[in-house]
Design a protein around this motif. Structure first.
Motif, PDB file in Angstrom:
ATOM      1  N   PHE A  89      33.117  33.946  31.816  1.00  0.00           N
ATOM      2  CA  PHE A  89      32.905  34.618  30.691  1.00  0.00           C
ATOM      3  C   PHE A  89      33.064  36.058  30.480  1.00  0.00           C
ATOM      4  CE2 PHE A  89      31.130  31.708  26.935  1.00  0.00           C
ATOM      5  CZ  PHE A  89      31.880  30.397  27.616  1.00  0.00           C
ATOM      6  N   LYS A  90      33.815  36.711  29.380  1.00  0.00           N
ATOM      7  CA  LYS A  90      33.790  38.116  29.281  1.00  0.00           C
ATOM      8  C   LYS A  90      32.493  38.474  28.344  1.00  0.00           C
ATOM      9  CE  LYS A  90      38.826  38.351  29.387  1.00  0.00           C
ATOM     10  NZ  LYS A  90      40.080  38.941  28.649  1.00  0.00           N
ATOM     11  N   SER A  91      32.342  37.665  27.372  1.00  0.00           N
ATOM     12  CA  SER A  91      31.086  37.740  26.631  1.00  0.00           C
ATOM     13  C   SER A  91      29.735  37.308  27.179  1.00  0.00           C
ATOM     14  CB  SER A  91      31.393  37.134  25.203  1.00  0.00           C
ATOM     15  OG  SER A  91      32.515  37.252  24.624  1.00  0.00           O
ATOM     16  N   SER A  92      28.665  38.019  26.714  1.00  0.00           N
ATOM     17  CA  SER A  92      27.445  37.802  27.161  1.00  0.00           C
ATOM     18  C   SER A  92      26.500  36.971  26.161  1.00  0.00           C
ATOM     19  CB  SER A  92      26.729  39.274  27.695  1.00  0.00           C
ATOM     20  OG  SER A  92      27.376  40.021  28.429  1.00  0.00           O
ATOM     21  N   ILE A  93      25.311  36.412  26.795  1.00  0.00           N
ATOM     22  CA  ILE A  93      24.360  35.975  25.924  1.00  0.00           C
ATOM     23  C   ILE A  93      23.419  36.820  26.306  1.00  0.00           C
ATOM     24  CG2 ILE A  93      25.258  33.563  25.974  1.00  0.00           C
ATOM     25  CD1 ILE A  93      22.945  32.956  28.035  1.00  0.00           C
ATOM     26  N   ILE A  94      22.147  36.713  25.445  1.00  0.00           N
ATOM     27  CA  ILE A  94      21.058  37.408  25.516  1.00  0.00           C
ATOM     28  C   ILE A  94      19.722  36.878  26.103  1.00  0.00           C
ATOM     29  CG2 ILE A  94      19.175  38.821  24.015  1.00  0.00           C
ATOM     30  CD1 ILE A  94      21.478  39.513  22.216  1.00  0.00           C
ATOM     31  N   GLN A  95      19.279  37.330  26.994  1.00  0.00           N
ATOM     32  CA  GLN A  95      17.804  36.866  27.487  1.00  0.00           C
ATOM     33  C   GLN A  95      16.721  37.837  27.132  1.00  0.00           C
ATOM     34  OE1 GLN A  95      17.204  36.174  31.659  1.00  0.00           O
ATOM     35  NE2 GLN A  95      16.053  34.336  31.323  1.00  0.00           N
ATOM     36  N   ILE A  96      15.625  37.258  26.517  1.00  0.00           N
ATOM     37  CA  ILE A  96      14.353  37.900  26.428  1.00  0.00           C
ATOM     38  C   ILE A  96      13.412  37.326  27.270  1.00  0.00           C
ATOM     39  CG2 ILE A  96      12.749  38.888  24.839  1.00  0.00           C
ATOM     40  CD1 ILE A  96      14.971  38.380  22.606  1.00  0.00           C
ATOM     41  N   PRO A  97      13.367  37.828  28.817  1.00  0.00           N
ATOM     42  CA  PRO A  97      12.571  37.108  29.923  1.00  0.00           C
ATOM     43  C   PRO A  97      10.995  37.000  29.334  1.00  0.00           C
ATOM     44  CG  PRO A  97      13.301  39.023  30.798  1.00  0.00           C
ATOM     45  CD  PRO A  97      13.786  38.972  29.193  1.00  0.00           C
ATOM     46  N   PHE A  98      10.327  37.976  28.972  1.00  0.00           N
ATOM     47  CA  PHE A  98       9.327  38.353  28.676  1.00  0.00           C
ATOM     48  C   PHE A  98       8.842  39.004  27.584  1.00  0.00           C
ATOM     49  CE2 PHE A  98      10.221  38.882  33.243  1.00  0.00           C
ATOM     50  CZ  PHE A  98       9.841  37.731  33.783  1.00  0.00           C
ATOM     51  N   GLN A  99       7.940  38.573  26.658  1.00  0.00           N
ATOM     52  CA  GLN A  99       7.764  39.237  25.258  1.00  0.00           C
ATOM     53  C   GLN A  99       6.644  40.151  25.614  1.00  0.00           C
ATOM     54  OE1 GLN A  99       7.239  36.189  22.372  1.00  0.00           O
ATOM     55  NE2 GLN A  99       9.514  36.368  21.739  1.00  0.00           N
ATOM     56  N   ASN A 100       5.879  40.098  26.538  1.00  0.00           N
ATOM     57  CA  ASN A 100       4.717  41.106  27.155  1.00  0.00           C
ATOM     58  C   ASN A 100       4.405  40.862  28.471  1.00  0.00           C
ATOM     59  OD1 ASN A 100       3.030  38.580  27.196  1.00  0.00           O
ATOM     60  ND2 ASN A 100       2.946  38.687  24.798  1.00  0.00           N
ATOM     61  N   LEU A 101       3.673  41.550  29.059  1.00  0.00           N
ATOM     62  CA  LEU A 101       3.519  41.542  30.766  1.00  0.00           C
ATOM     63  C   LEU A 101       2.279  40.152  30.826  1.00  0.00           C
ATOM     64  CD1 LEU A 101       2.540  45.358  31.467  1.00  0.00           C
ATOM     65  CD2 LEU A 101       4.542  43.961  31.310  1.00  0.00           C
ATOM     66  N   GLU A 102       1.865  39.888  29.936  1.00  0.00           N
ATOM     67  CA  GLU A 102       0.918  38.376  30.259  1.00  0.00           C
ATOM     68  C   GLU A 102       2.178  37.362  30.231  1.00  0.00           C
ATOM     69  OE1 GLU A 102      -2.120  35.429  27.989  1.00  0.00           O
ATOM     70  OE2 GLU A 102      -1.618  37.083  27.009  1.00  0.00           O
ATOM     71  N   GLN A 103       3.220  37.311  29.744  1.00  0.00           N
ATOM     72  CA  GLN A 103       4.124  36.325  30.105  1.00  0.00           C
ATOM     73  C   GLN A 103       4.865  36.525  31.569  1.00  0.00           C
ATOM     74  OE1 GLN A 103       7.151  35.923  26.775  1.00  0.00           O
ATOM     75  NE2 GLN A 103       5.544  34.850  25.535  1.00  0.00           N
ATOM     76  N   LEU A 104       5.091  37.838  31.807  1.00  0.00           N
ATOM     77  CA  LEU A 104       5.506  38.082  33.160  1.00  0.00           C
ATOM     78  C   LEU A 104       4.514  37.489  34.221  1.00  0.00           C
ATOM     79  CD1 LEU A 104       7.080  41.258  34.316  1.00  0.00           C
ATOM     80  CD2 LEU A 104       5.448  40.311  36.022  1.00  0.00           C
ATOM     81  N   LEU A 105       3.417  37.690  34.255  1.00  0.00           N
ATOM     82  CA  LEU A 105       2.311  37.299  35.076  1.00  0.00           C
ATOM     83  C   LEU A 105       2.281  35.802  35.031  1.00  0.00           C
ATOM     84  CD1 LEU A 105      -0.356  39.954  34.324  1.00  0.00           C
ATOM     85  CD2 LEU A 105       1.180  39.871  36.357  1.00  0.00           C
ATOM     86  N   HIS A 106       2.386  35.093  33.980  1.00  0.00           N
ATOM     87  CA  HIS A 106       2.222  33.753  33.751  1.00  0.00           C
ATOM     88  C   HIS A 106       3.311  33.147  34.541  1.00  0.00           C
ATOM     89  CE1 HIS A 106       1.385  29.733  32.125  1.00  0.00           C
ATOM     90  NE2 HIS A 106       2.747  29.674  32.067  1.00  0.00           N
TER      91      HIS A 106
END
Length: 276
Positions: A171-188
């Protein structure tokens, strides 16, 4: 006046199924579904969430199917088998299909020139786009594909192995990812994925120790923060690199400690004594 035969008419676009895998994604699932409601089928594969992921998805018109989680590879194969149509677009709950990606999908469905397509992802974290860290264009497995063109490794706990049967496009076009809404989600996520990765390491039989855990963790930080220019993404880049250090370290450390004969429920009865 000339008659037009059916072969003279423009081809109708192929029908599209979208599947979204989810587990306790009540804060994200609505945005993911709403970004693909134009598709012919939206299917949410839920692994028995304990929040209201299922009810939100149902209210938005998605078909919800409950599939127990064993591995990500098997989950994706089950998702593909559950889709009704020959063309499939896979979306994670933390991803959003952009209008530009939608237009490109519809154009491809009208005149496909490949069997599976990689789609770039643009990640948003800590209030900024992540342009380095190896996170852009951030291709993973193909996300638009014919049903028979992509098969995953059932045994793959995480970072699913797959095989493409056919021609590949990008693809030329991208989709969007919001991997973590806060650091707690990153740790989880780090905690969950390091456990799944440790199981994979144990099954592989590779030699692991606390020393290799530290070495792999430090290398992961250096690779992302320095070699992949994560330092150009400010504090967001540092947090992602450090989170990768932790996730990599604990993946190897969990596999190493699983081989030890630790007995946490049977400690020594004195500082110098043997276990009870």
């Amino acid at each position: 006046m000339t008659d037009s035969s059916p072969t003279d008419l423009p081809a109708l676009p192929e029908k599209l199924s979208v599947y979204i895998i989810a587990y306790n994604e009540a804060d994200k699932i609505a945005d993911a579904i709403e970004s693909v409601q134009w598709a012919d089928e939206v299917l949410v594969l839920d692994s028995h969430s304990t929040d209201n992921t299922e009810s939100i998805a149902s209210e938005l018109g998605a078909t919800v199917k409950q599939i127990p989680f064993t591995t990500f590879g098997k989950l994706r194969n089950d998702a593909i088998a559950s889709c009704q149509h020959d063309w499939i677009f896979s979306l994670d709950a933390d991803e959003r299909c952009t209008p530009e990606a939608k237009d490109e999908i519809l154009k491809i469905l009208a005149t496909p020139d490949a069997d599976a397509y990689y789609v770039p992802r643009r990640n948003w974290f800590m209030g900024r786009w992540i342009n380095h860290c190896g996170w852009y264009p951030d291709y993973r497995q193909p996300q638009l594909f014919r049903k028979q063109a992509l098969v995953f490794d059932d045994a793959a706990e995480v970072h699913e192995g797959y095989q493409v049967n056919g021609k590949v496009g990008y693809f030329k076009s991208s989709i969007i990812q919001i991997p973590f809404q806060n650091l707690e989600q990153l740790l989880h996520k780090m905690q969950r994925y390091s456990t799944l990765g440790a199981r994979k390491l144990e099954r592989s039989g590779k030699p692991v120790s606390m020393g290799t855990a530290l070495g792999h963790g430090l290398w992961a930080f250096f690779r992302i923060y320095v070699l992949k220019l994560g330092f150009l993404d400010g504090w967001a880049g540092f947090v992602l690199a450090f989170g990768n250090l932790e996730g990599t370290f604990y993946r190897y450390a969990k596999a190493a400690t699983a081989k030890q004969s630790w007995q946490p429920d049977n400690p020594p009865n004195s500082e110098t004594g043997a276990p009870k």
